[in-house]
Design a protein around this motif. Structure first.
Motif, short mmCIF file in Angstrom:
data_model
loop_
_atom_site.label_atom_id
_atom_site.label_comp_id
_atom_site.label_asym_id
_atom_site.label_seq_id
_atom_site.Cartn_x
_atom_site.Cartn_y
_atom_site.Cartn_z
N SER A 116 -6.95 9.61 -1.21
CA SER A 116 -6.91 9.21 0.19
C SER A 116 -6.62 10.40 1.10
N GLN A 117 -7.34 10.51 2.20
CA GLN A 117 -7.10 11.55 3.20
C GLN A 117 -6.06 11.12 4.23
N SER A 118 -5.63 9.86 4.13
CA SER A 118 -4.67 9.33 5.10
C SER A 118 -3.24 9.48 4.56
N GLU A 119 -2.45 10.30 5.24
CA GLU A 119 -1.06 10.46 4.83
C GLU A 119 -0.29 9.15 4.98
N THR A 120 -0.67 8.34 5.95
CA THR A 120 -0.03 7.04 6.13
C THR A 120 -0.26 6.14 4.93
N GLN A 121 -1.50 6.09 4.44
CA GLN A 121 -1.80 5.27 3.27
C GLN A 121 -1.08 5.80 2.04
N ARG A 122 -1.00 7.11 1.90
CA ARG A 122 -0.32 7.69 0.74
C ARG A 122 1.17 7.33 0.75
N LYS A 123 1.79 7.43 1.90
CA LYS A 123 3.20 7.07 2.00
C LYS A 123 3.42 5.59 1.73
N LYS A 124 2.46 4.77 2.15
CA LYS A 124 2.59 3.33 1.97
C LYS A 124 2.60 2.95 0.49
N VAL A 125 1.67 3.54 -0.29
CA VAL A 125 1.60 3.16 -1.70
C VAL A 125 2.70 3.78 -2.53
N LEU A 126 3.39 4.81 -2.03
CA LEU A 126 4.49 5.40 -2.79
C LEU A 126 5.63 4.42 -3.01
N GLN B 215 -4.57 1.24 -10.88
CA GLN B 215 -5.75 1.98 -10.45
C GLN B 215 -5.78 2.18 -8.95
N PHE B 216 -5.49 1.11 -8.21
CA PHE B 216 -5.55 1.21 -6.75
C PHE B 216 -4.52 2.21 -6.22
N VAL B 217 -3.28 2.14 -6.73
CA VAL B 217 -2.22 3.02 -6.23
C VAL B 217 -2.53 4.48 -6.56
N LEU B 218 -2.87 4.77 -7.83
CA LEU B 218 -3.11 6.15 -8.22
C LEU B 218 -4.36 6.72 -7.54
N HIS B 219 -5.37 5.87 -7.34
CA HIS B 219 -6.57 6.32 -6.63
C HIS B 219 -6.22 6.69 -5.18
#
Length: 511
Positions: free
Chosen positions: A262-272, A253-257
């Motif tokens: 998320s508006q943060s590209e940094t956070q998106r790259k991190k969870v990938l 749930q946390f990763v897909l959410h």
């Protein structure tokens, strides 16, 4: 350089049919005066850096664009990318201009050959209006055949075609750790991570035992559950702190959410780093709904036709387009390939596809992402699309349209340029390929050298006349080259072996 006088024939422009440039000083141009005919194919030649692009793009097109923008309302002008004002004293007789330059497509995975050429619009209409639907299925609107719309996008991958799955291996990098020590790597760090660990403990899960010793049922729930229970947490290390309500989030749930919201590209790259990515299992990587994939033309889904090279797409469309109007009009079918609408749309598609095939682009597929195209491929796609625009009285300024084109396809390119001119337009071509230059109506040769050694118009006139200009480097290449003496072939000292190459139009190539 004044326009020719008293020599006008049916094939030559009259004295009022010229764009007259005076005092052009853009980049290395040296106060250039030149008259360039309208309604002709004009080749701009010279060595690289001679100033031909500065004249064609930096001066002629830039001034046409500036004049157009001056006619646009100020509030709308702010939304349009504006170039600089060219350094030129005056330009008269200048029509509106369209620049088709060599540049790569926008870096978007949703931009394809089909969307760039608008062929996708016609394909969606073909399937919507004339597709063969499964028994009992409702007819779909054209938007339902696009992965870029809410109606057509696969609900799992949202039309991208790639699904991100959280697995135990991707979410837990060290199963010897306990939850308290950070076993669930996919969870956030800092206070959020501590909160989730505390919530997990309140829910009754052992956060001190190594992850691998927890039961399979417990591990699966912690990683993949859709439940979000809220519990009251009492911080144990701070007795003064007040209890609070904490919500549980599984790792998935946390990763897909985060990926979705998320508006943060940094956070998106991190969870990938906590997902395993691959073709979506629901849509097979097409990005479309199953309902759209169930509709066929010639036995093919729209995704299958989009994946075919354009030559293959033409082969599928040709039998439908060849159905006579009388046969289509008397067809009793309410849908399918034998209806009038199927024949009409297929004929239009085939005509446009054949132009692209003629330009040497038959190996491309409609679903090919535009960022993977070469600049030359992108420009030729835009040229072919302009044939459909119906614009009249426009100056098209092209930047080496032959780039990347096989010599055998040069004739087809000239035919397309002829079609643009026959539509009442002027075609200005910055070009190095002499087979294209020879077919031009007029040549503007800039030079003689590059940089500070160039910037002068050496000749402006019919192509044959350049042979008399001794200062021109271009003139030596206008005549077909004579074969040179055989050279000794060097002996290779090694080899580079490549096996089973399958990228784009490569089909299991060994070399």
């Amino acid at each position: 350089m004044p326009a020719p006088r008293s020599t006008k024939t049916d094939d030559r422009p009259g004295p009022d049919d010229f764009i007259r440039v005076r005092g052009a000083r853009e980049n290395n141009l040296r106060d250039v005066d030149v008259d360039i005919p309208r309604d002709r194919i004009v080749a701009f030649t010279g060595v690289s850096g001679s100033g031909k692009s500065s004249l064609a793009f930096g001066t002629v097109f830039a001034e046409a664009q500036r004049r157009f923008l001056e006619s646009v309302a100020p509030y709308a002008r702010r939304l349009i990318a504006q170039g600089s004002t060219p350094h030129v004293d005056s330009i008269t007789g200048l029509p509106p201009a369209v620049a088709l330059q060599q540049r790569r497509g926008a870096p978007s995975s949703r931009s394809t050959v089909g969307t760039m050429t608008t062929l996708s619009n016609s394909m969606r209409m073909l399937y919507s209006r004339a597709g063969t639907y499964p028994s009992g299925a409702d007819r779909l609107e054209s938007d339902s055949f696009s992965p870029n719309t809410v109606a057509g996008a696969c609900p799992r991958c949202h039309g991208i075609g790639t699904a991100h799955e959280v697995t135990e291996v991707s979410a837990v990098h060290d199963p010897s750790l306990s939850i308290r020590d950070g076993a669930i790597t996919a969870w956030p760090g800092a206070w959020q991570g501590k909160n989730l660990r505390d919530v997990t403990a309140v829910l009754g899960y052992d956060i001190e035992r190594p992850w691998r010793e927890l039961s399979r049922e417990d591990r699966d729930w912690l990683l993949f559950t859709e439940e979000q229970p809220v519990v009251q947490v009492q911080p144990k290390r701070d007795r003064v702190a007040k209890p609070y309500k904490g919500r549980f989030w599984s790792a998935r749930q946390f990763v897909l959410h985060t990926l979705a919201d998320s508006q943060s590209e940094t956070q998106r790259k991190k969870v990938l780093q906590f997902v395993e990515s691959g073709p979506c299992g629901l849509c097979g990587g097409t990005g479309l709904t199953r309902a759209a994939l169930a509709v066929t033309i010639g036995g093919h889904s729209i995704a299958e036709l989009n994946a075919l090279p354009l030559t293959g797409l033409a082969d599928v469309l040709r039998p439908i387009a060849s159905i006579t109007d009388a046969a289509a009009a008397t067809s009793r079918a309410s849908s399918g390939e034998h209806t009038e609408v199927a024949v009409a749309i297929s004929r239009d598609l085939l005509t446009r596809v054949d132009v692209l095939v003629g330009l040497g682009l038959g190996y491309l597929a409609l679903d090919r992402a535009t960022p993977t195209l070469s600049p030359g491929e992108s420009q030729r796609l835009r040229i072919a699309t302009q044939l459909r625009s119906g614009l009249f009285g426009v100056v098209y300024v092209l930047d080496e349209p032959s780039a990347g084109l096989h010599p055998a396809d040069a004739e087809s390119l000239v035919d397309v340029l002829d079609d643009l001119r026959a539509g009442g337009n002027s075609v200005f071509v910055v070009e190095h390929d002499m087979s294209i230059v020879r077919r031009a109506d007029w040549i503007v040769d800039v030079g003689p050298r590059a940089g500070t050694g160039g910037g002068t118009v050496l000749y402006s006139g019919p192509v044959a006349g350049l042979a008399e200009v001794e200062a021109s480097v271009t003139r030596r290449f206008l005549e077909p080259r004579q074969p040179t003496a055989d050279r000794a072939v060097r002996t290779p000292i090694g080899t580079l072996e490549l096996r089973d190459l399958t990228l784009h139009n490569l089909r299991g190539l060994d070399v």
